[in-house]
Design an enzyme around this catalytic site. Structure first.
Site, PDB file in Angstrom:
ATOM      1  N   ASN A   9      -1.887  -1.034  -5.766  1.00 32.28           N
ATOM      2  CA  ASN A   9      -1.090   0.240  -5.327  1.00 32.28           C
ATOM      3  C   ASN A   9      -0.296  -0.266  -3.985  1.00 32.28           C
ATOM      4  O   ASN A   9      -0.697  -0.380  -2.926  1.00 32.28           O
ATOM      5  CB  ASN A   9      -2.067   1.219  -4.893  1.00 32.28           C
ATOM      6  CG  ASN A   9      -1.636   2.540  -4.385  1.00 32.28           C
ATOM      7  OD1 ASN A   9      -0.153   2.624  -4.369  1.00 32.28           O
ATOM      8  ND2 ASN A   9      -2.295   3.230  -3.643  1.00 32.28           N
ATOM      9  N   TRP A  10       1.002  -0.637  -4.269  1.00 35.16           N
ATOM     10  CA  TRP A  10       1.878  -0.958  -3.465  1.00 35.16           C
ATOM     11  C   TRP A  10       2.104   0.093  -2.322  1.00 35.16           C
ATOM     12  O   TRP A  10       2.697  -0.460  -1.151  1.00 35.16           O
ATOM     13  CB  TRP A  10       3.099  -1.458  -3.664  1.00 35.16           C
ATOM     14  CG  TRP A  10       3.265  -2.462  -4.867  1.00 35.16           C
ATOM     15  CD1 TRP A  10       1.868  -3.363  -5.283  1.00 35.16           C
ATOM     16  CD2 TRP A  10       4.025  -3.191  -5.485  1.00 35.16           C
ATOM     17  NE1 TRP A  10       2.291  -4.182  -6.208  1.00 35.16           N
ATOM     18  CE2 TRP A  10       3.622  -4.224  -6.442  1.00 35.16           C
ATOM     19  CE3 TRP A  10       5.541  -3.052  -5.725  1.00 35.16           C
ATOM     20  CZ2 TRP A  10       4.381  -4.953  -7.368  1.00 35.16           C
ATOM     21  CZ3 TRP A  10       6.151  -3.768  -6.462  1.00 35.16           C
ATOM     22  CH2 TRP A  10       5.806  -4.822  -7.148  1.00 35.16           C
ATOM     23  N   LYS A  11       1.815   1.316  -2.370  1.00 36.72           N
ATOM     24  CA  LYS A  11       2.057   2.290  -1.602  1.00 36.72           C
ATOM     25  C   LYS A  11       3.524   2.426  -1.249  1.00 36.72           C
ATOM     26  O   LYS A  11       4.517   2.155  -2.091  1.00 36.72           O
ATOM     27  CB  LYS A  11       1.184   2.267  -0.306  1.00 36.72           C
ATOM     28  CG  LYS A  11      -0.497   2.367  -0.683  1.00 36.72           C
ATOM     29  CD  LYS A  11      -1.473   2.452   0.307  1.00 36.72           C
ATOM     30  CE  LYS A  11      -2.655   2.336  -0.418  1.00 36.72           C
ATOM     31  NZ  LYS A  11      -3.978   2.666   0.641  1.00 36.72           N
ATOM     32  N   HIS A  96      -4.807  10.407  -5.226  1.00 39.74           N
ATOM     33  CA  HIS A  96      -4.971   9.282  -4.020  1.00 39.74           C
ATOM     34  C   HIS A  96      -5.271  10.204  -2.775  1.00 39.74           C
ATOM     35  O   HIS A  96      -4.866  11.114  -2.445  1.00 39.74           O
ATOM     36  CB  HIS A  96      -3.858   8.402  -3.918  1.00 39.74           C
ATOM     37  CG  HIS A  96      -4.272   7.035  -3.064  1.00 39.74           C
ATOM     38  ND1 HIS A  96      -4.480   7.269  -1.646  1.00 39.74           N
ATOM     39  CD2 HIS A  96      -4.728   5.840  -3.327  1.00 39.74           C
ATOM     40  CE1 HIS A  96      -4.709   6.110  -1.249  1.00 39.74           C
ATOM     41  NE2 HIS A  96      -5.055   5.451  -2.232  1.00 39.74           N
ATOM     42  N   GLU A  98      -4.547   9.459   0.292  1.00 42.93           N
ATOM     43  CA  GLU A  98      -3.336   9.798   1.268  1.00 42.93           C
ATOM     44  C   GLU A  98      -2.508  11.223   0.687  1.00 42.93           C
ATOM     45  O   GLU A  98      -1.880  11.632   1.411  1.00 42.93           O
ATOM     46  CB  GLU A  98      -2.564   8.649   1.136  1.00 42.93           C
ATOM     47  CG  GLU A  98      -3.370   7.305   1.940  1.00 42.93           C
ATOM     48  CD  GLU A  98      -3.066   5.774   1.662  1.00 42.93           C
ATOM     49  OE1 GLU A  98      -2.124   5.721   0.803  1.00 42.93           O
ATOM     50  OE2 GLU A  98      -3.998   5.280   1.821  1.00 42.93           O
ATOM     51  N   GLU A 168     -12.429   5.474  -4.155  1.00 42.20           N
ATOM     52  CA  GLU A 168     -11.836   4.861  -2.879  1.00 42.20           C
ATOM     53  C   GLU A 168     -12.462   5.368  -1.399  1.00 42.20           C
ATOM     54  O   GLU A 168     -11.917   6.822  -1.262  1.00 42.20           O
ATOM     55  CB  GLU A 168     -10.536   4.910  -2.969  1.00 42.20           C
ATOM     56  CG  GLU A 168      -9.969   4.357  -4.334  1.00 42.20           C
ATOM     57  CD  GLU A 168      -8.367   3.873  -3.748  1.00 42.20           C
ATOM     58  OE1 GLU A 168      -8.010   2.740  -3.984  1.00 42.20           O
ATOM     59  OE2 GLU A 168      -7.664   4.624  -3.535  1.00 42.20           O
ATOM     60  N   GLY A 174      -7.541   0.509   3.803  1.00 38.91           N
ATOM     61  CA  GLY A 174      -6.739  -0.181   4.891  1.00 38.91           C
ATOM     62  C   GLY A 174      -7.492  -0.423   6.343  1.00 38.91           C
ATOM     63  O   GLY A 174      -6.667  -0.449   7.298  1.00 38.91           O
ATOM     64  N   SER A 214     -10.067  -1.827   0.977  1.00 37.79           N
ATOM     65  CA  SER A 214     -10.240  -3.223   1.667  1.00 37.79           C
ATOM     66  C   SER A 214     -10.830  -4.165   0.628  1.00 37.79           C
ATOM     67  O   SER A 214     -11.574  -5.096   1.167  1.00 37.79           O
ATOM     68  CB  SER A 214     -10.843  -2.948   2.745  1.00 37.79           C
ATOM     69  OG  SER A 214     -10.273  -2.179   3.787  1.00 37.79           O
ATOM     70  N   GLY A 235      -4.905  -1.915  -2.376  1.00 36.90           N
ATOM     71  CA  GLY A 235      -3.687  -1.841  -1.516  1.00 36.90           C
ATOM     72  C   GLY A 235      -2.974  -2.942  -0.809  1.00 36.90           C
ATOM     73  O   GLY A 235      -2.515  -3.859  -1.644  1.00 36.90           O
ATOM     74  N   GLY A 236      -3.630  -3.103   0.259  1.00 32.43           N
ATOM     75  CA  GLY A 236      -2.888  -4.494   0.995  1.00 32.43           C
ATOM     76  C   GLY A 236      -2.917  -5.757   0.563  1.00 32.43           C
ATOM     77  O   GLY A 236      -1.786  -6.350   0.361  1.00 32.43           O
TER      78      GLY A 236
HETATM   79  P1  13P Z   1      -6.380  -1.020   0.768  1.00 34.98           P
HETATM   80  O1  13P Z   1      -6.962  -2.193  -0.313  1.00 34.98           O
HETATM   81  O2  13P Z   1      -5.294  -1.592   1.562  1.00 34.98           O
HETATM   82  O3  13P Z   1      -7.777  -0.715   1.517  1.00 34.98           O
HETATM   83  O4  13P Z   1      -6.022   0.291   0.134  1.00 34.98           O
HETATM   84  C1  13P Z   1      -6.904   0.798  -0.869  1.00 34.98           C
HETATM   85  C2  13P Z   1      -6.212   1.829  -1.842  1.00 34.98           C
HETATM   86  O5  13P Z   1      -5.958   2.893  -1.206  1.00 34.98           O
HETATM   87  C3  13P Z   1      -5.797   1.552  -2.821  1.00 34.98           C
HETATM   88  O6  13P Z   1      -5.292   2.714  -3.547  1.00 34.98           O
END
Ligand code: 13P
Length: 251
Positions: A9-11, A96, A98, A168, A174, A214, A235-236
């Site tokens: 998930n590149w956000k 998600h 967010e 999640e 993050g 993470s 994510g990251g």
């Molecule tokens: P991180 O891997 O950056 O913690 O993000 C997880 C995430 O929200 C994937 O959708």
């Protein structure tokens, strides 16, 4: 045997040019992933067409990070499920944390989005998870059950057979603070049981449940060693092809 999946998930990261570069870098290393692991790239809307081009001819799939809760019409700035399907997008990340937290996404809007996602031949990657206060109050089971019951329980068995679920915990996203493999397994097994109540043992057993929060090459193997953890939503660490690959090697 359940599907094994590593989805990025590149956000809201990378320019289109950087996204194309990242997709190409993943294509270049994909054969080093553990055999049978499915890779999915969740790119921003603006990148989807180019990323789909970059992965064409491979078995890497592409996901959008959201879709509108209406099919078409006067909804300025929104991107519809038919628009995404028309590009060749195969998955849509829905629910998600967010989006729930910053954009007011509710079970009601998510039900509409899920229906449109399926109606247009795509499958959802449906996210659930509790925040820190809920975890500290030991409400995490209740929260995950509610997020499943209010949305996933409305699916037909046929629709349900295509879903990917991602657990999640918001406090792990993050933050560099990962759920322990035991914490992840506890919830994943619980979620699978909730799914079983509605869809039966066989369907629940075949549903991929990914962990997100993470997740990185150094902790993925321990998380993925758990029986009910079928991969990750990353994510990251999905923003670097080598880290993403490191996770896809970790089964
Ligand atoms: P991180 O891997 O950056 O913690 O993000 C997880 C995430 O929200 C994937 O959708």
């Amino acid at each position: 045997m359940r599907r094994k999946i590593v989805a990025g998930n590149w956000k809201m990261n990378t320019t289109v040019a950087e996204g194309i570069e990242l997709a190409k870098a993943v294509v270049a290393v994909k054969d080093e992933a553990k055999a049978g692991v499915e890779l999915i790239l969740g790119a921003p809307f603006t990148h989807l067409a180019s990323v789909i081009d970059a992965v064409r001819g491979t078995n890497i799939a592409v996901a959008a990070q959201n879709c509108a809760d209406h099919e078409k019409g006067a909804y300025t700035g929104e991107i519809s499920a038919p628009m995404l399907a028309g590009l060749g997008v195969q998955y849509v990340i829905l629910g998600h944390s967010e989006r729930r937290q910053y954009y007011g996404e509710t079970s009601e809007t998510l039900n509409a989005k899920m229906a449109l996602c399926y109606a247009n031949g795509m499958a959802p990657i449906y996210c659930i998870g509790e925040n820190l206060a809920e975890r500290e109050a030991e409400k995490h089971f209740d929260i995950c059950r509610k997020q499943i019951e209010e949305v996933v329980f409305n699916l037909t068995p046929e629709q349900f057979s295509k879903i990917i679920i991602a657990y999640e915990p918001v406090w792990a996203i993050g933050t560099g603070k990962t759920a322990t493999a035991e914490q992840a397994e506890e919830i994943h097994a619980f979620v699978r049981n909730v799914l079983k109540e509605k869809f039966g043992e066989e369907a629940a057993q075949s549903t991929p449940i990914l962990y997100g929060g993470s997740c990185k090459p150094s902790n993925a193997a321990e998380l993925f060693s758990k029986i009910d953890v079928d991969g990750g939503l990353i994510g990251g660490a999905a923003l670097k092809a080598d880290d993403f690959l490191g996770i896809a090697k970790a089964f």
